[in-house]
Design a protein around this motif. Structure first.
Motif, short mmCIF file in Angstrom:
data_model
loop_
_atom_site.label_atom_id
_atom_site.label_comp_id
_atom_site.label_asym_id
_atom_site.label_seq_id
_atom_site.Cartn_x
_atom_site.Cartn_y
_atom_site.Cartn_z
N VAL A 191 22.64 -42.24 45.41
CA VAL A 191 21.50 -42.28 46.34
C VAL A 191 20.44 -41.26 45.93
CG1 VAL A 191 20.84 -41.59 48.69
CG2 VAL A 191 22.72 -43.21 48.34
N ARG A 192 20.90 -40.14 45.45
CA ARG A 192 20.00 -39.04 45.12
C ARG A 192 19.52 -39.09 43.68
NH1 ARG A 192 17.59 -36.12 49.02
NH2 ARG A 192 19.24 -34.81 49.82
N MET B 231 19.53 -35.31 54.14
CA MET B 231 19.94 -36.70 53.91
C MET B 231 20.65 -37.22 55.15
SD MET B 231 21.63 -38.18 50.39
CE MET B 231 22.86 -36.88 50.28
N LEU C 291 40.53 -34.52 53.63
CA LEU C 291 39.44 -33.95 54.44
C LEU C 291 39.96 -33.61 55.82
CD1 LEU C 291 38.24 -36.27 56.61
CD2 LEU C 291 37.25 -37.19 54.53
N PHE D 22 23.48 -48.32 55.64
CA PHE D 22 24.08 -47.76 54.43
C PHE D 22 24.97 -46.57 54.76
CE2 PHE D 22 24.42 -45.05 50.76
CZ PHE D 22 24.56 -45.94 49.72
N GLY E 158 33.41 -47.62 53.28
CA GLY E 158 33.81 -47.31 51.91
C GLY E 158 33.70 -45.85 51.52
N ILE E 159 33.23 -45.00 52.41
CA ILE E 159 33.10 -43.58 52.10
C ILE E 159 33.79 -42.78 53.20
CG2 ILE E 159 31.50 -41.67 51.60
CD1 ILE E 159 29.38 -43.75 50.87
N PRO E 160 35.05 -42.36 52.96
CA PRO E 160 35.82 -41.68 54.02
C PRO E 160 35.10 -40.46 54.59
CG PRO E 160 37.23 -42.22 52.15
CD PRO E 160 35.83 -42.55 51.74
N GLU E 161 34.37 -39.73 53.74
CA GLU E 161 33.66 -38.54 54.22
C GLU E 161 32.65 -38.93 55.30
OE1 GLU E 161 34.07 -39.43 51.06
OE2 GLU E 161 34.43 -37.72 49.75
N LEU E 162 32.01 -40.08 55.12
CA LEU E 162 30.99 -40.48 56.11
C LEU E 162 31.63 -41.15 57.32
CD1 LEU E 162 28.00 -41.56 53.84
CD2 LEU E 162 28.58 -39.32 54.76
N ARG F 89 30.49 -51.19 44.34
CA ARG F 89 29.44 -50.99 45.35
C ARG F 89 28.08 -51.21 44.69
NH1 ARG F 89 27.84 -48.00 50.16
NH2 ARG F 89 29.98 -47.37 50.55
N VAL G 37 24.84 -50.13 45.12
CA VAL G 37 24.27 -49.04 45.92
C VAL G 37 22.86 -49.38 46.40
CG1 VAL G 37 23.59 -46.61 45.91
CG2 VAL G 37 25.64 -47.32 44.68
N ILE H 204 21.36 -42.14 56.51
CA ILE H 204 20.86 -41.65 55.23
C ILE H 204 19.43 -42.09 54.96
CG2 ILE H 204 21.21 -41.81 52.72
CD1 ILE H 204 24.23 -41.90 53.39
N TYR H 205 19.08 -43.28 55.45
CA TYR H 205 17.71 -43.76 55.20
C TYR H 205 16.94 -43.87 56.51
CZ TYR H 205 19.22 -44.71 50.47
OH TYR H 205 19.68 -44.56 49.19
N LEU I 232 30.37 -48.38 40.87
CA LEU I 232 29.10 -48.58 41.56
C LEU I 232 28.01 -48.84 40.55
CD1 LEU I 232 27.16 -45.80 41.35
CD2 LEU I 232 28.81 -44.96 43.00
N ASN J 241 23.64 -48.82 40.44
CA ASN J 241 22.53 -48.24 41.22
C ASN J 241 21.21 -48.93 40.91
OD1 ASN J 241 21.69 -46.43 43.15
ND2 ASN J 241 21.42 -44.72 41.74
N LYS K 45 12.27 -45.82 41.38
CA LYS K 45 12.65 -44.95 42.50
C LYS K 45 11.47 -44.68 43.43
CE LYS K 45 11.87 -40.41 40.40
NZ LYS K 45 12.35 -39.03 40.38
N TYR L 132 14.72 -40.97 45.57
CA TYR L 132 15.84 -40.10 45.22
C TYR L 132 15.69 -38.73 45.90
CZ TYR L 132 17.62 -43.08 41.40
OH TYR L 132 18.17 -44.08 40.65
#
Lengths: 554, 554
Positions: free
Chosen positions: A87-88, A363, A394, B76, B80-84, B104, B106, B364-365, B394, B396, B461, B482
């Motif tokens: 994303v970044r 973000m 985590l 988004f 698929g992203i455990p942290e999120l 993915r 992205v 995020i967006y 992934l 991008n 971008k 980005y």
């Protein structure tokens, strides 16, 4: 029940010399949780002690080494998540690989800017407790008081060798410096990147600075008005026994972008050197590396963009990723991986003032450095301890940066060296971290200050932004942080009266506790005093500062 | 060079019957990329053909089955992203496990709302091409024209069995429905969740709807003003040969939250049934599942929060995760995993109007459903094809939802059935997906419409938000995506004149291409005509619609 607990505690204290030690004084909310979970906590403490004892047995009787990396101005989601790297538009492969071996502390709360976060990590206390909530750029003549007991001092008490390299930013007076705050050896900048990346000639050429060189001398009566990065002291080096010397500048020399690069490379090299030196000794060690990059503000003389993102900080973040990769590799090469706790985290959110040039902007959470919204105080934070902390895991319970003070002390068997004569905000999160169990956390709230004013309270998933003085508490806004990471959609009607009332009471209890443990001022003194080789221009800058300081006493 | 390419193409066409087929007409930007990469593309196409041929050889001469899941209003970073997941306070373990086996995409761009995204996926064309850019809630009397050639029709041409279950929302006239647009079998709602979760009695009781029941009959002259969810047609079922019948409502019955649950469960059950039925047949199949949940707006009669987040949509997202887990398990159980392409994605960003009740808000967006900012059109998107598409990968590069039309057709060896008499916006992304190579994408830009107006251009971008009519183009804002995912810090001065000029030219070329391939209107007709069992109240609602429609022709 109380008797059972007391008996258990007594038997634990008798059988386990490494146990928690004397009871610390915490903030009010801790005791509310303790009243509900004391019995469980006694069991958890016994399990923690057993796990730590087993580790020490495997480790020749020694507690683990500790390596702590604190990265400047890096918000949540920048490291350890390949999808968000995409994303970044940049990559942190080494940190991502490290994160696969580590635990992510998802809800790590810092303070909103550099100095207060570093104070909290070093002292286990909110910076407001000793008047260190402000982040200064220029010569300021104050700093962390010597009677604060830093993590380095606590660990030293338990027999650790201690070393610090990189940023410091806890004051420009001698008593506040790392070598006078528990580190056997230190090499660190005194101020921060405002001086080192903005106030110099390259930055002026690249239009980063305004008003430093573009002025009319005819109308400039006050020659002491403008800062001079080259006159301010830059990097000092020394040991606990002294001497302390400035190492980066000769008299008459000008600071610039190239010197910033040299300094950062030297910090990196010194960190690896210190790692090797400490590893060769008998004692367990505490090595702290606080890199100055990714912050940077010029391209002077360097290559262009190094990533598709191309931001100045982002490019330096990629460089830092390489450097940390080298650090991790050296830890492996020295055979230290299994007996070393490694912490890597940011110190506060992104510096939005330099978006988009930096390449970073908030973000996932609202706001950045300096803001008391989540984006100011939520950061990427990882802790690795192979065999002791679950890899690629985590935990989502609230942890405050001050909790590292108490928790790392516990890991080191050094809790007994934490002072009990003052309020310690950090709580012991060993059980939740060692057992990867979010329910075993010992904190479910943080009070978020800006400088010396409480601005927000987070408890559980709810956040109250405190109303400004004189504003009706009814207007205070609540947010459900799970549902609304950007604090955009207040839920006042949903949370209702109980929430408002209860949050006011949390603040009330926090303030009431200050009656027993009042806040004290920071230490004041003559800047740079005690450095052996003060340059003439530095002495003049100190003189200028003293004239300004004295002006209010005329 | 041109001769070499022609010769190569001719030889490919001769040797490979499954090859790309006749040249499609694309939008202008495609030809700019082609002029630079044609030679590489010919090589890539040969490699794609070889990979697909090898697959068919392994698969008894058959192309892969295709299962496509399109989830409503999921932005988004939610899957698929455990942290999120932790950031949001809920879990999607089954989708996360699926994502570990998938790629993915992205930078998957959709359209900003349900109907246009689904049109783009079904037709490979921007919805503006046939006037389908609007998302309607109530009876509207228009829909997707029958002369559009849907992905189902293309795949049917290549011998696929086709089935559709769930949402549809491409019109309330017969020619627009799935069973009349290439699906052998379909069971789908006609309208959307506005009708099915907001307009009914439970929603009125829970204060979700305002103005539907709380009015003064004395002043209500217009009885046709208010919608009645129970009178509108709900779910139809039928085959390409007919008949088509409404299946969820008896005459006089009232729609409510319980019926919404029943309908969703029935879609899930039917999807699994269809999977088994299709798997048992000889032909390759295309099964499309467009769940209506996670959208929901009441708690009526159901349990309380199912997650720490507790939002209505989030709780249903957890339910959907279980359901998709069951779908993935059934695919495994039927031995279909290796010869089935599975696509799972969102159709547009979060519905910010229902934040925070829904539990979702843009993370995020910037922005959500209906917005043309990134948050409106960026979604989680995964594609799995074991052995053909790299697991846990992934890419991008920019992909538009219309590219699935062309790319899935290519995977199916069905490109020859895509019409060449009209402009097809979707480009073939097979090479970038099959070879997990971001450089092999065939698109580096999207033009983002709101209904029938271009609102933003993303290339590379960079993003230009087009100025409103009559506003100076100099004021148009550029963003570096980005560096600034929330479009908060415009970079006009950085991107400078070349960017502005070039983006204006992109739009100019896009509009100029419409002279050769002009936009056409959608199909209009009598709502629900062709359904065998229209209820009396439904007939009256259609009558009301006709009165309103005729009012402008008086």
């Amino acid at each position: 029940m109380k008797t059972v607990i007391s008996a258990l505690a007594a038997s634990l204290a008798a059988t386990c010399v490494w146990a928690q030690g004397p009871e610390l004084a915490h903030d009010a909310e801790y005791y509310i949780l303790k009243a509900q979970h004391a019995e469980q906590w006694v069991q958890d403490d016994a399990a923690v002690d057993a796990a730590l004892a087993a580790f020490r047995e495997r480790n020749g009787g020694q507690p683990p080494n500790i390596v702590s990396v604190l990265i400047d101005d890096i918000g949540f989601g920048e490291m350890g998540i390949p999808e968000l790297n995409a994303v970044r538009g940049y990559e942190t492969p080494n940190i991502n690989a490290f994160s696969d071996e580590a635990m992510r502390m998802v809800r790590m709360y810092t303070e909103p800017s550099c100095t207060p976060t570093r104070v909290a990590q070093m002292t286990g206390r909110l910076p407001v407790r000793m008047g260190m909530g402000d982040t200064t750029v220029d010569i300021a003549g104050f700093g962390l008081p010597e009677d604060e007991v830093t993590l380095a001092e606590v660990l030293k008490g338990a027999g650790y060798s201690t070393s610090h390299v990189g940023k410091w930013h806890l004051g420009d007076i001698a008593e506040s410096w790392a070598m006078n705050q528990g580190f056997d050896y230190a090499q660190h900048a005194i101020h921060q990147q405002g001086q080192l990346t903005i106030f110099h000639d390259d930055a002026i050429r690249e239009q980063v600075s305004v008003g430093i060189a573009d002025f009319d001398p005819i109308y400039t009566l006050d020659d002491l008005f403008r800062p001079d990065a080259s006159a301010m002291m830059t990097v000092i080096e020394g040991t606990a026994e002294g001497p302390i010397r400035e190492i980066r500048m000769e008299a008459g020399e000008r600071w610039n972008a190239a010197k910033y690069d040299e300094m950062n490379q030297a910090f990196q090299d010194k960190t690896l050197d210190e790692l090797k030196r400490l590893a060769a000794a008998e004692k367990p060690f505490f090595l702290q590396y606080w890199p100055m990059i990714p912050l940077d503000n010029t391209r002077a003389g360097r290559d262009g963009p190094q990533s598709p993102n191309g931001g100045l900080y982002v490019d330096k973040m990629q460089l830092l990723d390489q450097w940390l990769g080298d650090l991790f590799a050296e830890i492996d090469a020295l055979g230290l991986a299994d007996n070393t706790v490694v912490v890597v985290m940011g110190d506060n959110g992104h510096f939005t003032k330099y978006a988009p040039q930096s390449g970073f902007s908030p973000m996932i959470y609202k706001g950045g450095k300096g803001d008391t919204s989540e984006g100011g105080v939520r950061v990427d934070a990882f802790i690795r301890w192979p065999g002791m902390i679950e890899a690629d895991s985590l935990i989502n319970n609230i942890i405050h940066v001050s909790d590292l003070y108490t928790t790392l002390s516990r890991f080191a068997g050094a809790t007994g060296f934490i002072p009990t004569d003052r309020l310690v905000d950090g709580v012991d999160q060993s059980a939740s971290i060692l057992f990867a169990d979010e329910g075993k956390g010992r904190r479910d709230s943080v009070i978020i200050y800006s400088v010396d004013k409480p601005k927000a309270i987070v408890k559980d998933k709810l956040r109250l932004n405190l109303p400004a003085p004189g504003e009706s508490p009814i207007l205070a806004e609540f947010y459900d942080l799970y549902r609304d990471t950007h604090e955009k959609y207040p839920v006042s009607t949903e949370v209702g009266a109980w929430g408002g009332q209860e949050f006011v009471r949390i603040l009330g209890r926090h303030l009431a506790r200050k009656e027993k443990y009042p806040d004290t001022p920071p230490a004041h003194g003559v800047p740079y005093e005690g450095v052996e080789n003060i340059r003439p221009e530095t002495a003049r800058a100190v003189e200028a500062f003293q004239i300004k300081r004295a002006s209010v006493q005329q």
